[in-house]
Design an enzyme around this catalytic site. Structure first.
Site, PDB file in Angstrom:
ATOM      1  N   LYS A 188       2.304   2.341  -0.941  1.00 58.95           N
ATOM      2  CA  LYS A 188       1.530   3.105  -0.054  1.00 58.95           C
ATOM      3  C   LYS A 188       1.067   1.952   0.793  1.00 58.95           C
ATOM      4  CE  LYS A 188      -2.368   6.559  -0.202  1.00 58.95           C
ATOM      5  NZ  LYS A 188      -3.028   7.364  -0.996  1.00 58.95           N
ATOM      6  N   SER A 190      -2.825  12.258   0.174  1.00 59.35           N
ATOM      7  CA  SER A 190      -2.634  11.162   1.124  1.00 59.35           C
ATOM      8  C   SER A 190      -1.449  10.455   0.801  1.00 59.35           C
ATOM      9  CB  SER A 190      -3.701  10.407   1.348  1.00 59.35           C
ATOM     10  OG  SER A 190      -4.163   9.625   0.530  1.00 59.35           O
ATOM     11  N   SER A 247      -4.966  12.137  -4.354  1.00 64.05           N
ATOM     12  CA  SER A 247      -3.684  11.852  -3.734  1.00 64.05           C
ATOM     13  C   SER A 247      -2.426  11.250  -4.222  1.00 64.05           C
ATOM     14  CB  SER A 247      -4.443  10.796  -2.877  1.00 64.05           C
ATOM     15  OG  SER A 247      -4.826  11.371  -1.557  1.00 64.05           O
TER      16      SER A 247
HETATM   17  N1  GLN Z   1      -7.291  15.012  -0.105  1.00 65.95           N
HETATM   18  C1  GLN Z   1      -8.651  14.469  -0.502  1.00 65.95           C
HETATM   19  C2  GLN Z   1      -9.372  13.910   0.738  1.00 65.95           C
HETATM   20  O1  GLN Z   1      -8.841  14.244   1.776  1.00 65.95           O
HETATM   21  C3  GLN Z   1      -8.140  13.167  -1.459  1.00 65.95           C
HETATM   22  C4  GLN Z   1      -7.602  12.239  -0.741  1.00 65.95           C
HETATM   23  C5  GLN Z   1      -7.116  11.022  -1.807  1.00 65.95           C
HETATM   24  O2  GLN Z   1      -7.282  11.253  -3.049  1.00 65.95           O
HETATM   25  N2  GLN Z   1      -7.266   9.777  -1.185  1.00 65.95           N
HETATM   26  O3  GLN Z   1     -10.276  13.336   0.596  1.00 65.95           O
END
Ligand code: GLN
Length: 488
Positions: free
Chosen positions: A80, A155, A179
């Site tokens: 990532k 994400s 994520s």
């Molecule tokens: N969807 C969650 C957020 O928007 C988690 C994102 C993540 O785990 N980086 O914060």
């Protein structure tokens, strides 16, 4: 497409060992496949053909000389774009870092490179990992390989899409509130968020430091175990990484789950969870029972507070972590006459709407007068949520349920409704708040042939049980062998 891109880490490793293929052939096949499929999928922010070919060549020279070499030698992976990679553009999917080339590697990247892994590219994500659909990326929308009109999750959406579309053999994601697990679930790949402290966070862009954890996205559970062996362990550069022995995670593969107590929380099966998701997960639970496990009804009564708690704590930490992007030392730098103007102009044009929203919420909940009412309360609720797990784990070995309340939603469906987007994290956030390990393993397909993942949550530092259950289930069901059809 070349059959080589379809390989898993462990099958490619065997072929490299037997000299049936070379790392150069494997890397070429993967890069060619990326080139063909990228116009449809959009999983990558950067593709590193030249560096990757050089790394593959180096791997081949090791393979040529040695009979035994590490599992990742010559294996094409795609981290990532939140992991710092020396000499390779690292943007965190933000305009503010659109030109940032780090001078050093994240610890996890160092560990992979020490084994001579090949980095084919950096995958797309929500800007600073804030989102559940990869749509907050400054650069592009990644498509779900199973249905190009839908989001891949987020994400780590680029990572999940790339693994599912065979654009790399494995990826590294990050999980602050789901994520790794949610995109894994929506794209039918395996994703593991380790226990907080199991894997070094050094050199990964910090979002919410008390919640962030690094982990693998892979094509199957065996690869997940191998990746965990590579990346786990204490790092003196990350004071929150824990000095605890790292087991050989592959040892638990092929162990049975007879008499294993699996807790099924009733809060994970409410009306808010789509019927097709519940059906797949219920079938999976029955199959686990058939494999000898014992299902036990449990309750995690404070699950409903996870969203509110997380969306105070994560923005609070983010507002502090993101203060460093000010146009002075790296990244975007807007023209300005005063320091104040430099800060405000750079941040105004460098950050996207969701990131600004988080910074504003975070600053507000930490401000004097509101600190106790919001941040202080959220911290107390976090403890209560963690205590729910402590109670439950007195009677069960592992918890199982869905990962995401729905299958992949349409691109554009939730991006203008932040609350709806936040609510899609309801089943993953509490694991991070409690610091526990969580995993998503493919468990079938719901309406419209869209993937569903089974979530497994374990005791702290007990990733082994997750891998054991996941592998047993995977071998009995073989969902991981189903692949999306991508017409090029
Ligand atoms: N969807 C969650 C957020 O928007 C988690 C994102 C993540 O785990 N980086 O914060």
């Amino acid at each position: 497409m070349s059959e080589l891109a379809k390989l898993t880490i462990h099958t490619a490793h065997q072929k490299l060992k037997k000299k049936e293929i070379s790392a150069t052939e494997l890397t070429t096949a993967v890069l060619d496949h990326i080139e063909k499929t990228e116009p449809q999928i959009n999983a990558f922010i950067s593709i590193c053909r030249d560096q990757a070919m050089a790394q593959a060549k180096q791997a081949d020279s090791i393979i040529f000389k040695e009979k035994n070499f590490p599992i990742l030698t010559g294996i094409p992976i795609a981290p990532k774009d939140i992991y710092l990679t020396k000499g390779i553009l690292t943007t965190c999917a933000s305009h503010i870092l659109h030109n940032f080339v780090p001078p050093y590697n994240a610890t996890v990247i160092e560990k992979c490179l020490a084994q001579n892994a090949v980095i084919v590219g950096k995958t797309n994500l929500d800007e600073f990992a804030m989102g559940s659909s990869t749509e907050t990326s400054y650069f592009k929308n990644t498509k779900n390989p199973w249905d190009l009109s839908r989001i891949p999750g987020g994400s780590s959406g680029g990572s999940a899409a790339a693994v599912s579309a065979d654009q790399c053999l494995a990826s590294l994601g990050t999980d602050t509130g789901g994520s790794i697990r949610q995109p894994a679930s929506l794209c039918s790949v395996v994703g593991l968020k380790p226990t907080y402290g199991r894997v070094s966070r050094y050199g990964t862009m910090a979002f919410a430091s008390s919640l962030d954890q690094m982990g693998p996205l892979t094509k199957d559970v065996t690869d997940c175990a191998h990746m965990m062996n590579v990346i786990s362990g204490h790092d003196e550069k990350d004071s929150t990484s824990i000095k605890t022995p790292v087991p050989d995670f592959t040892k638990t593969l092929n162990q049975n789950i007879k008499k294993l107590r699996i807790g099924v929380p009733k809060e994970f099966f409410t009306q808010a969870i789509a019927t097709d998701v519940k059906q797949c997960v219920n079938t999976a639970l029955k199959q686990l029972e058939g494999l000898g496990a014992e299902l036990i009804d449990i309750s995690l009564p404070n699950t409903e507070y996870a969203v509110a708690t997380y969306y105070i704590i994560a923005p609070a930490e983010a507002s502090a972590n993101l203060a460093r992007y000010d146009g002075v030392r790296f990244g975007l730098r807007e023209q300005a006459n005063t320091l104040q103007e430099l800060y405000s102009k750079t941040k105004a044009s460098g950050f996207g709407a969701e990131v600004k929203r988080r910074i504003l919420i975070g600053t507000f909940v930490l401000s004097s007068g509101y600190y106790d009412a919001y941040y202080g309360k959220a911290q107390k609720t976090r403890t209560i949520i963690r205590n729910d797990f402590t109670e439950v784990f007195k009677n069960v070995d592992v918890i199982a349920g869905p990962v995401s309340p729905t299958t992949a939603f349409k691109l554009g469906e939730k991006i203008n409704d932040p609350l709806q987007m936040y609510l899609s994290d309801i089943l993953t956030l509490s694991t991070n708040l409690a610091g526990l390990p969580g995993m998503s393993v493919p468990c079938g397909f719901g309406d419209g042939n869209l993937p569903v993942g089974l979530q497994l949550i374990g005791k702290a530092f007990d990733e082994e049980t997750l891998i054991r259950v996941a592998h047993c289930y995977e071998q009995a069901t073989k969902w991981h062998l189903k692949k999306p059809k991508i017409t090029t």
